[in-house]
Motif scaffolding. Structure first.
Motif, mmCIF file in Angstrom:
data_model
loop_
_atom_site.group_PDB
_atom_site.id
_atom_site.type_symbol
_atom_site.label_atom_id
_atom_site.label_comp_id
_atom_site.label_asym_id
_atom_site.label_seq_id
_atom_site.Cartn_x
_atom_site.Cartn_y
_atom_site.Cartn_z
ATOM 1 N N LEU A 240 -3.082 0.157 -5.346
ATOM 2 C CA LEU A 240 -3.358 0.627 -3.989
ATOM 3 C C LEU A 240 -4.705 0.102 -3.504
ATOM 4 O O LEU A 240 -4.832 -0.351 -2.360
ATOM 5 C CB LEU A 240 -3.335 2.160 -3.945
ATOM 6 N N ALA B 131 -3.200 3.363 -8.766
ATOM 7 C CA ALA B 131 -4.430 3.490 -7.973
ATOM 8 C C ALA B 131 -5.102 2.126 -7.825
ATOM 9 O O ALA B 131 -5.592 1.778 -6.740
ATOM 10 C CB ALA B 131 -5.378 4.497 -8.622
ATOM 11 N N CYS C 245 0.841 -1.208 0.000
ATOM 12 C CA CYS C 245 0.000 0.000 0.000
ATOM 13 C C CYS C 245 0.874 1.255 0.000
ATOM 14 O O CYS C 245 0.633 2.191 -0.775
ATOM 15 C CB CYS C 245 -0.917 0.024 1.218
ATOM 16 N N ALA C 246 1.877 1.262 0.867
ATOM 17 C CA ALA C 246 2.772 2.414 0.948
ATOM 18 C C ALA C 246 3.504 2.626 -0.377
ATOM 19 O O ALA C 246 3.627 3.759 -0.862
ATOM 20 C CB ALA C 246 3.772 2.225 2.081
ATOM 21 N N LEU D 240 2.049 6.793 -6.741
ATOM 22 C CA LEU D 240 1.047 7.781 -7.167
ATOM 23 C C LEU D 240 1.612 9.191 -7.030
ATOM 24 O O LEU D 240 1.495 10.014 -7.950
ATOM 25 C CB LEU D 240 -0.232 7.646 -6.342
ATOM 26 N N PHE D 241 2.220 9.468 -5.893
ATOM 27 C CA PHE D 241 2.801 10.787 -5.664
ATOM 28 C C PHE D 241 3.896 11.109 -6.682
ATOM 29 O O PHE D 241 3.903 12.190 -7.276
ATOM 30 C CB PHE D 241 3.363 10.873 -4.235
ATOM 31 N N CYS E 56 2.538 1.755 -3.420
ATOM 32 C CA CYS E 56 1.610 2.271 -4.442
ATOM 33 C C CYS E 56 1.295 3.742 -4.194
ATOM 34 O O CYS E 56 1.197 4.531 -5.141
ATOM 35 C CB CYS E 56 0.323 1.446 -4.464
ATOM 36 N N ALA E 57 1.140 4.128 -2.925
ATOM 37 C CA ALA E 57 0.872 5.534 -2.607
ATOM 38 C C ALA E 57 2.063 6.414 -3.011
ATOM 39 O O ALA E 57 1.877 7.501 -3.581
ATOM 40 C CB ALA E 57 0.569 5.689 -1.115
#
Length: 142
Positions: free
Chosen positions: A79, A76, A51-52, A58-59, A54-55
């Motif tokens: 995530l 996305a 999750c981290a 995204l950033f 993928c986040a």
């Protein structure tokens, strides 16, 4: 410098295939967890780090890759499925199985307490020596 259209299409196809594979790879695990109403032994650390990751992707896609829509959609989706898996681990472990949240999240580092079988059918499946060892260990713990 402008890329050749065929090369851009090949890159887009590769990105789409990678997104589909990475996203769809977790769907059977999510379905199996739901059917069993159990976290299925899947690592909460792995799900949390995914999750981290993928986040962060995204950033960085927004900041460095000009918000490429294909990349954004892929990360996305990654995530979303990893968050769904992490949510299942927490829900089934803490709510359904009644384990403390800290133990659920630390499952990679803490060995679960062995359950002493209580039903006659469970006890029949174990050898006498295994059963005695489990009962002894259980009584020593408290």
């Amino acid at each position: 410098r402008r890329q050749h259209p065929a090369r851009s299409q090949a890159i887009a196809l590769g990105q789409s295939a990678a997104t589909a594979l990475n996203t769809c790879a977790l769907l059977p695990q999510i379905a199996q967890n739901a059917a069993r109403r159990s976290p299925g032994g899947f690592s909460p650390v792995t799900a949390g780090l995914a999750c981290a990751g993928c986040a962060i992707r995204l950033f960085t896609t927004v900041e460095l890759a000009g918000s490429d829509p294909l990349l954004l959609a892929g990360f996305a989706a990654g995530l979303a499925v990893n968050a769904a898996l992490l949510s299942q681990i927490v829900y089934y472990g803490a709510v359904v199985e009644g384990r403390p949240l800290l133990l659920v999240l630390a499952a990679d580092f803490v060995a679960p307490a062995e359950k002493v079988p209580t039903s006659p059918s469970e006890r029949a499946l174990m050898r006498a020596s295994e059963l005695e060892a489990l009962e002894e260990a259980s009584s020593e713990r408290g």
